[in-house]
Design a protein around this motif. Structure first.
Motif, short mmCIF file in Angstrom:
data_model
loop_
_atom_site.label_atom_id
_atom_site.label_comp_id
_atom_site.label_asym_id
_atom_site.label_seq_id
_atom_site.Cartn_x
_atom_site.Cartn_y
_atom_site.Cartn_z
N GLY A 94 -2.40 -4.04 -5.10
CA GLY A 94 -2.19 -3.24 -3.89
C GLY A 94 -3.10 -2.03 -3.85
N ARG A 95 -2.98 -1.25 -2.78
CA ARG A 95 -3.87 -0.10 -2.58
C ARG A 95 -3.08 1.20 -2.61
NH1 ARG A 95 -8.87 -1.65 -0.46
NH2 ARG A 95 -9.26 -3.78 -1.15
N ALA A 129 0.84 -1.19 0.00
CA ALA A 129 0.00 0.00 0.00
C ALA A 129 0.88 1.25 0.00
CB ALA A 129 -0.93 0.00 1.22
N VAL A 130 0.34 2.32 -0.58
CA VAL A 130 1.04 3.61 -0.64
C VAL A 130 0.08 4.70 -0.23
CG1 VAL A 130 2.27 5.27 -2.07
CG2 VAL A 130 2.56 2.83 -2.50
N ALA A 158 2.79 8.37 -9.61
CA ALA A 158 4.10 8.11 -8.98
C ALA A 158 4.02 6.88 -8.08
CB ALA A 158 4.56 9.33 -8.19
N ALA A 159 2.93 6.77 -7.33
CA ALA A 159 2.77 5.64 -6.42
C ALA A 159 2.59 4.33 -7.18
CB ALA A 159 1.57 5.88 -5.50
N SER A 160 2.02 4.41 -8.38
CA SER A 160 1.73 3.18 -9.13
C SER A 160 3.00 2.40 -9.49
CB SER A 160 0.96 3.52 -10.41
OG SER A 160 1.78 4.22 -11.33
N HIS A 161 4.14 3.06 -9.50
CA HIS A 161 5.39 2.38 -9.85
C HIS A 161 5.95 1.51 -8.73
CE1 HIS A 161 5.47 4.72 -13.50
NE2 HIS A 161 5.49 5.85 -12.83
N ILE A 162 5.45 1.74 -7.50
CA ILE A 162 6.04 1.00 -6.38
C ILE A 162 5.05 0.09 -5.66
CG2 ILE A 162 7.82 2.75 -6.00
CD1 ILE A 162 6.18 3.73 -3.58
N VAL A 163 3.76 0.17 -6.01
CA VAL A 163 2.78 -0.68 -5.35
C VAL A 163 2.63 -1.99 -6.13
CG1 VAL A 163 0.75 0.20 -6.59
CG2 VAL A 163 0.51 -0.64 -4.24
#
Length: 205
Positions: free
Chosen positions: A183-184, A151-152, A174-179
């Motif tokens: 994930g949420r 989650a991010v 930006a968060a989509s690259h690490i979740v």
């Protein structure tokens, strides 16, 4: 002080079409000026890799006929047109081409600290000064994670950058690259001006 209006094609000068097919329409006042300076700041950008430099010319001073092309699926779906990507980013190269066609001469770009104070100033040649600023920001802001996370929690970077949901999307991409897949992502934003421009709101609705 005057505002640029991307909708008024008559206020722009046609500079030609790039080798990859983008029509370059730039504000006549900028093109005809004796000195063409831009002021901006450098941070990761969801398509151009980083803001600043050439982005102040296009889309900053471009007509909507140009803006629509650089925001089209041709670039939006390009896997290399993402945050932190410069060297192999086709959108970055396209923006550089059009800025050069417009006679972009000098930039003054800053990097901002956590408290919005100025952490660095990068001035001079639009290409070289911007590249130096990108190096500085990359070293300070980019991190590698050993694996995707569950989650991010993210933001649109606070006021005034979270006035609309359209701008808060940058925190989501930006968060989509690490979740991890499935994930949420939780984004916090004031969105006091709603979804965004009337055009975006019509499509979002």
């Amino acid at each position: 002080m005057e505002n640029h209006d991307a909708r008024e094609l008559a206020h722009h000068q046609y500079l030609g079409t790039t080798a990859s097919g983008t029509p370059a329409w730039i504000d006549e006042r900028f093109v005809s000026a004796d000195l063409r300076i831009t002021l901006g700041f450098i941070e990761p950008h969801l398509m151009a890799g980083y803001s600043g430099g050439r982005k102040l010319v296009v889309p900053g001073l471009a007509a909507q006929e140009t803006i629509k092309v650089i925001h089209s699926p041709r670039f939006m779906r390009e896997p290399r047109a993402i945050e932190g990507s410069i060297g192999d980013n086709p959108l970055h190269r396209e923006l550089l081409r059009i800025a050069a066609m417009a006679g972009h001469q000098f930039i003054v770009d800053v990097a901002l600290a956590r408290d919005r104070g100025i952490a660095g100033v990068f001035a001079g040649d639009p290409v070289r000064a911007h590249a130096r600023g990108v190096e500085f920001v990359s070293a300070a802001m980019l991190q590698n994670l050993p694996e995707p996370v569950d989650a991010v929690i993210t933001t649109g970077a606070g006021y005034p950058l979270d006035l609309t949901y359209y701008q808060c999307i940058k925190g989501i991409t930006a968060a989509s690259h690490i979740v991890r897949e499935g994930g949420r992502i939780l984004v916090a934003g004031a969105c006091s001006e709603g979804c965004g421009s009337p055009e975006f709101t019509r499509y979002a609705g």
